[in-house]
Design an enzyme around this catalytic site. Structure first.
Site: not given
Ligand code: BG6
Length: 448
Positions: A46, A235, A320
């Protein structure tokens, strides 16, 4: 390799995801000549942004990750890439985009929404209005796919009003991680485990994704999302399905999705009493919300209704600001007559590998048993074989129209359905929320 040269049109080119993951991934693919020679990358923005500015960001990110950045790779990216100024709600701008795409004569158009889903609707509607949803078009969507069962359905409906399911690629980058892809191959080709892959032999499956980092600069997104939605719904559910679903006779996209869907649809709705949530100290200050009930750590126990998995305790856990970053899948076998349990562990990241706990006699005069490990690490087994980043795989598979590592609408809906009782129980309250210091494991872990 991909034969024809597609155009990849990225919405949200100035965002964090594009900067940190997408453009570095494209740089890596181009550096190794894995994309067609004439591939075009169009970043829409944008605001006025120069290609130089974008490329210097890529260089910085690559340097940070790899310690080196190949000028030849950056030159290839420069040659392939352009910035297209586009206001997402201006019809005129879409007419211009459409004309520009026609002028490129590229057959395939891949629209990548590197944006939060709230921004999708105006873009998707306009792409469709301007014919950019025809059979040459594919659309890639980033998670989260909704906020709960209802909003996920709305999002699915919105997209499917304009694009056919075959044209839609819902990204779950954990599926594109090398060890995740190995789950099915490992299960299919190692029959010694096939016979044991059921509730007669397996006690528990524990999938954990621990992160060392906190929420970084995503306060607004995270405070509305929380750990359950951010990692467990997407995931970890996908990893779970790959771990326990029936193995299709061919590892082809359609069969994999059918089997995964079948597995996910038979998971029982989660019991909120069997779930834990916690928040790291300092989180509320970081998001500027003194009463935030958002969990930065979540653990859920699930049950599956199929006879094959009855009684198996399924644990999904993420957080986290924990002591270290790792993602692993632990399959714990039943112990016999007071003996210790064997565990098969898939280490998804870091230090990818697969290990099996074994109990053997310790050398010596005494008959002492000791726990040891059969340990396969990718590093020792595959040496210098190039490690493919998940986003490189995502882009590659979208370009070669391979749906296997993307999430289908039915899978997404099944996972929301399972977790909805917990979402309802946690909505707008902090009941049972505990707190943990940054860098420590929440105390309540595993006590449910
Ligand atoms: C993302 C989440 O989908 O995956 C994040 O939104 C997370 O919060 C991330 O940190 C982790 O991905 P990876 O590949 O670093 O384990």
């Amino acid at each position: 390799m991909i034969d024809s040269a597609p155009v990849l049109i990225i919405f949200g080119i100035t965002g964090d995801l594009s900067k940190r993951k997408l453009l570095p991934a494209i740089y890596h693919l181009l550096s190794q000549d894995l994309l067609p020679k004439d591939v075009k990358i169009i970043g829409t923005s944008r605001r006025e942004i120069s290609l130089d500015e974008l490329l210097s960001n890529v260089e910085l990110c690559v340097l940070e990750e790899d310690n080196v950045c190949d000028p030849a790779g950056i030159a290839k990216l420069r040659a392939a890439m352009e910035v297209f100024k586009l206001d997402p709600v201006s019809d005129d701008n879409y007419t211009a985009l459409s004309q520009h795409l026609d002028s490129l004569e590229a057959h395939e158009r891949i629209f990548y929404m590197s944006l939060p889903p709230v921004a999708y609707a105006p873009i998707i509607e306009r792409l469709s209005k301007h014919g950019l949803n025809d059979s040459r078009s594919r659309i890639l969507l980033e998670k989260p796919f909704g906020y709960d069962e209802n909003s996920a359905q709305e999002l699915i409906d919105l997209v499917s009003e304009h694009y056919h399911e075959d044209q839609i690629y819902r990204i779950d980058h954990y599926l594109a991680k090398e060890t995740a892809q190995n789950l099915l191959t490992f299960r299919l080709h190692n029959p010694i485990f096939t016979a044991l892959w059921n509730s007669d032999h397996i006690e528990r499956v524990h999938i954990e994704a621990a992160e060392k980092l906190g929420i970084e600069n995503r306060a607004d997104f995270y405070d509305k999302t929380g750990a359950l939605r951010d990692l467990i719904q997407s995931h970890l559910m996908q990893l779970l399905a790959l771990t326990l679903m029936d193995i299709p006779s061919h590892l082809k996209s359609h069969e994999i999705h059918l089997s995964k869907q079948y597995f996910l649809e038979q998971l029982m709705p989660a019991d909120p009493k069997q779930a834990l949530r916690a928040q790291y100290d300092g989180y509320r200050d970081a998001v500027g919300n003194p009463a935030s009930p958002t969990e930065t750590y979540a653990l859920v126990h699930l049950k599956h209704s199929a006879e094959r998995w009855q009684g198996v305790d399924i644990i999904l856990e993420t957080g986290k600001a924990l002591p270290e970053k790792h993602t692993r899948i632990i399959v714990e076998f039943k112990a016999h007559a007071g003996q210790p349990a064997n565990r098969l562990v898939f280490q998804v990241q870091p230090d990818e590998g697969i290990s099996l706990d074994l109990f053997v006699k310790k050398p010596g005069f005494d008959n002492t048993m000791q726990k040891t490990m059969l340990d396969l690490t990718y590093e020792t087994s595959f040496g210098d074989d190039k490690h493919i980043d998940a986003y490189e795989r995502v882009i590659m598979d979208a370009m070669r129209a391979d749906h296997a590592l993307f999430a289908s609408a039915t899978e997404v809906m099944a996972t929301w359905r399972v977790l909805q009782p917990i979402l309802d129980a946690w909505e707008n309250n902090s009941d049972g929320l505990t707190f943990y210091p940054m860098g420590a494991v929440p105390e309540a872990t595993g006590n449910v």
